[in-house]
Design a protein around this motif. Structure first.
Motif, mmCIF file in Angstrom:
data_model
loop_
_atom_site.group_PDB
_atom_site.id
_atom_site.type_symbol
_atom_site.label_atom_id
_atom_site.label_comp_id
_atom_site.label_asym_id
_atom_site.label_seq_id
_atom_site.Cartn_x
_atom_site.Cartn_y
_atom_site.Cartn_z
ATOM 1 N N MET A 84 35.466 45.796 45.490
ATOM 2 C CA MET A 84 36.057 46.531 44.755
ATOM 3 C C MET A 84 37.426 46.418 44.656
ATOM 4 S SD MET A 84 35.972 50.812 44.668
ATOM 5 C CE MET A 84 34.044 50.857 44.626
ATOM 6 N N GLU A 85 38.179 46.098 45.751
ATOM 7 C CA GLU A 85 39.624 45.710 45.662
ATOM 8 C C GLU A 85 39.713 44.476 44.922
ATOM 9 O OE1 GLU A 85 42.320 43.820 48.967
ATOM 10 O OE2 GLU A 85 41.506 45.924 49.364
ATOM 11 N N LEU A 86 38.880 43.383 44.879
ATOM 12 C CA LEU A 86 39.075 42.344 44.271
ATOM 13 C C LEU A 86 38.753 42.464 42.527
ATOM 14 C CD1 LEU A 86 39.198 39.232 44.092
ATOM 15 C CD2 LEU A 86 36.699 38.824 44.553
ATOM 16 N N ILE A 87 37.836 43.036 42.208
ATOM 17 C CA ILE A 87 37.238 43.708 41.014
ATOM 18 C C ILE A 87 38.374 44.154 40.375
ATOM 19 C CG2 ILE A 87 36.023 44.961 39.378
ATOM 20 C CD1 ILE A 87 33.789 44.230 41.712
ATOM 21 N N GLN A 88 39.130 45.382 40.944
ATOM 22 C CA GLN A 88 40.060 45.928 40.458
ATOM 23 C C GLN A 88 41.603 45.120 40.367
ATOM 24 O OE1 GLN A 88 40.247 49.234 43.281
ATOM 25 N NE2 GLN A 88 39.050 50.594 42.157
ATOM 26 N N GLU A 117 45.478 42.359 36.628
ATOM 27 C CA GLU A 117 46.044 41.024 36.709
ATOM 28 C C GLU A 117 45.711 40.400 35.223
ATOM 29 O OE1 GLU A 117 45.730 38.170 39.817
ATOM 30 O OE2 GLU A 117 46.013 39.855 41.376
ATOM 31 N N HIS A 118 44.795 40.502 34.641
ATOM 32 C CA HIS A 118 44.220 39.671 33.506
ATOM 33 C C HIS A 118 44.275 40.752 32.017
ATOM 34 C CE1 HIS A 118 43.655 36.489 36.184
ATOM 35 N NE2 HIS A 118 42.541 37.214 36.988
ATOM 36 N N SER A 119 45.049 40.250 31.040
ATOM 37 C CA SER A 119 45.079 41.198 29.761
ATOM 38 C C SER A 119 43.657 41.289 29.328
ATOM 39 C CB SER A 119 46.114 40.726 28.818
ATOM 40 O OG SER A 119 45.835 39.518 28.647
ATOM 41 N N ILE A 120 42.947 40.447 29.286
ATOM 42 C CA ILE A 120 41.420 40.491 28.821
ATOM 43 C C ILE A 120 40.683 39.894 29.987
ATOM 44 C CG2 ILE A 120 39.785 39.649 27.211
ATOM 45 C CD1 ILE A 120 42.024 39.369 25.259
ATOM 46 N N MET A 121 39.817 40.800 30.503
ATOM 47 C CA MET A 121 38.906 40.372 31.621
ATOM 48 C C MET A 121 37.751 40.824 31.076
ATOM 49 S SD MET A 121 38.939 39.254 34.818
ATOM 50 C CE MET A 121 37.223 38.938 35.277
#
Length: 151
Positions: free
Chosen positions: A58-62, A67-71
């Motif tokens: 969950m931490e990695l996904i969040q 961090e990325h404007s389009i994910m």
């Protein structure tokens, strides 16, 4: 010094797991993981994404969403979409000249290890955690400026 992006799961100089994922456009850059000499970290251990617990997932996904404007959380990769909805999403982005986005393959092996030490099936791995984060039930999932806009 030559510099390459860290893959998701690689540990950067700061000791944090990289959230860098597949990128549609080519390009260099250290993605924030520069060493003291300006180059990327070398000989850092790679974190096995298949053995993260659900909290770490969950931490990695969040972090990726932040961090990325389009994910994009998609089935497969931009080079090999694994479902027609992902393929259509990518075609729509390319048709509109949107080529700077990050992707994460929700079908990759892994997920939180259960009490017996076994890895879950795909449905209970990355997809379940991403659905919990987004509150969206289907894939692909598109985040723009940290907000889910659909799939």
């Amino acid at each position: 010094m030559s510099c390459k992006c860290k893959a998701a799961g690689e540990v950067g100089c700061d000791g944090k797991v990289s959230t860098n994922t597949s990128e549609s456009s080519s390009g260099g850059g250290c993605c924030g993981n520069k060493g003291t000499d300006g180059g990327c970290c070398k000989d850092q251990p790679k974190v096995d994404l298949t053995v993260l617990n659900s909290g770490q997932q969950m931490e990695l996904i969040q972090a990726m969403i932040q961090e990325h404007s389009i994910m994009l959380f998609i089935k497969g990769t931009p080079q090999a979409p694994a479902c027609r909805f992902t393929r259509q999403l990518l075609h729509n982005l390319y048709d509109n000249h949107i080529v700077k986005f990050k992707t994460f393959d929700v079908l990759q092996a892994g997920g939180a290890i259960d009490e017996t030490g076994k890895l879950p099936s795909h449905e209970y791995g990355w997809r379940a955690v991403i659905k919990e984060v987004s509150k969206w039930g289907t894939f692909p999932q598109v985040f723009v400026n940290k907000e889910i806009i659909g799939g």
